[in-house]
Design an enzyme around this catalytic site. Structure first.
Site, PDB file in Angstrom:
ATOM      1  CG  ASP A  33      -2.039   0.993   1.111  1.00 45.23           C
ATOM      2  OD1 ASP A  33      -3.198   0.556   0.954  1.00 45.23           O
ATOM      3  OD2 ASP A  33      -1.782   2.218   1.148  1.00 45.23           O
ATOM      4  CB  ILE A  34       0.789   4.301  -2.117  1.00 47.86           C
ATOM      5  CG1 ILE A  34       1.866   5.237  -2.627  1.00 47.86           C
ATOM      6  CG2 ILE A  34      -0.497   5.047  -1.800  1.00 47.86           C
ATOM      7  CD1 ILE A  34       1.591   5.804  -4.010  1.00 47.86           C
ATOM      8  CG  ASN A  92     -12.473  -0.696   3.801  1.00 39.34           C
ATOM      9  OD1 ASN A  92     -12.901  -1.070   4.888  1.00 39.34           O
ATOM     10  ND2 ASN A  92     -11.265  -0.187   3.653  1.00 39.34           N
ATOM     11  CD  GLN A  99     -14.783  -0.547  -2.789  1.00 41.73           C
ATOM     12  OE1 GLN A  99     -16.006  -0.671  -2.627  1.00 41.73           O
ATOM     13  NE2 GLN A  99     -14.106  -1.269  -3.654  1.00 41.73           N
ATOM     14  CG  HIS A 105      -8.663  -3.020  -2.386  1.00 41.91           C
ATOM     15  ND1 HIS A 105      -9.620  -2.342  -3.099  1.00 41.91           N
ATOM     16  CD2 HIS A 105      -8.504  -2.336  -1.238  1.00 41.91           C
ATOM     17  CE1 HIS A 105     -10.012  -1.277  -2.416  1.00 41.91           C
ATOM     18  NE2 HIS A 105      -9.362  -1.260  -1.266  1.00 41.91           N
ATOM     19  CG  LEU A 106      -7.467  -9.432   1.788  1.00 35.14           C
ATOM     20  CD1 LEU A 106      -8.673  -9.278   2.708  1.00 35.14           C
ATOM     21  CD2 LEU A 106      -7.122 -10.915   1.602  1.00 35.14           C
ATOM     22  CG  HIS A 107      -6.850  -2.927   3.060  1.00 32.25           C
ATOM     23  ND1 HIS A 107      -6.143  -1.768   2.888  1.00 32.25           N
ATOM     24  CD2 HIS A 107      -8.071  -2.697   2.508  1.00 32.25           C
ATOM     25  CE1 HIS A 107      -6.889  -0.865   2.269  1.00 32.25           C
ATOM     26  NE2 HIS A 107      -8.076  -1.409   2.029  1.00 32.25           N
TER      27      HIS A 107
END
Ligand code: 5GP
Length: 121
Positions: A33-34, A92, A99, A105-107
């Site tokens: 993640d950025i 989310n 979201q 996407h899965l964090h």
């Protein structure tokens, strides 16, 4: 919700925006993640055009579903989340889920104690 092909993760998948890849397979991409919210913060996305978890779970092929989850497990292993001291997987969706990017996407978060799942309103 219809899939918006201009979303940032679609652009990453098309190679228009760089990413720090952790693992890539035929159907799945995992990258950092950025704006990490924890010492470890990875994102796992399907390469297919799915808006959120419900869309992916309902409409992805069996091959995509298996690949996504096996890749997520491998990323947990690669980043020391599992086996390890534990982690949190979050996805989310929509307005209530806040979201930001409308591509499923899965964090995967870890590396510290993450607190309670949901803050009281
Ligand atoms: P969401 O709120 O949709 O569940 O999470 C979107 C996540 O994508 C956020 O954690 C945000 O930091 C991350 N993100 C947004 N744009 C980029 C980008 O260009 N590259 C990467 N690697 N992550 C991004």
């Amino acid at each position: 919700m219809r899939y918006d092909p201009t979303n940032i993760f679609a652009r990453i998948l098309r190679g228009e925006i760089p990413n720090k890849t952790i693992l890539e397979t035929a159907h799945t991409l995992a990258f950092h993640d950025i704006h990490p919210q924890a010492p470890v913060h990875a994102l796992v996305i399907p390469k297919g055009a799915y808006v959120d978890f419900a869309d992916f779970a309902a409409n992805a092929t069996a091959e995509e579903l298996v690949d996504f989850h096996r890749t997520s497990a491998k990323v947990c292993e690669m980043l020391g989340l599992a086996p390890g001291d534990g982690f949190r997987g979050i996805t989310n969706a929509g307005v209530n889920g806040m979201q930001e990017v409308p591509h499923y996407h899965l964090h995967l978060l870890g590396g510290r104690v993450l607190g309670r799942l949901v803050e009281k309103a």
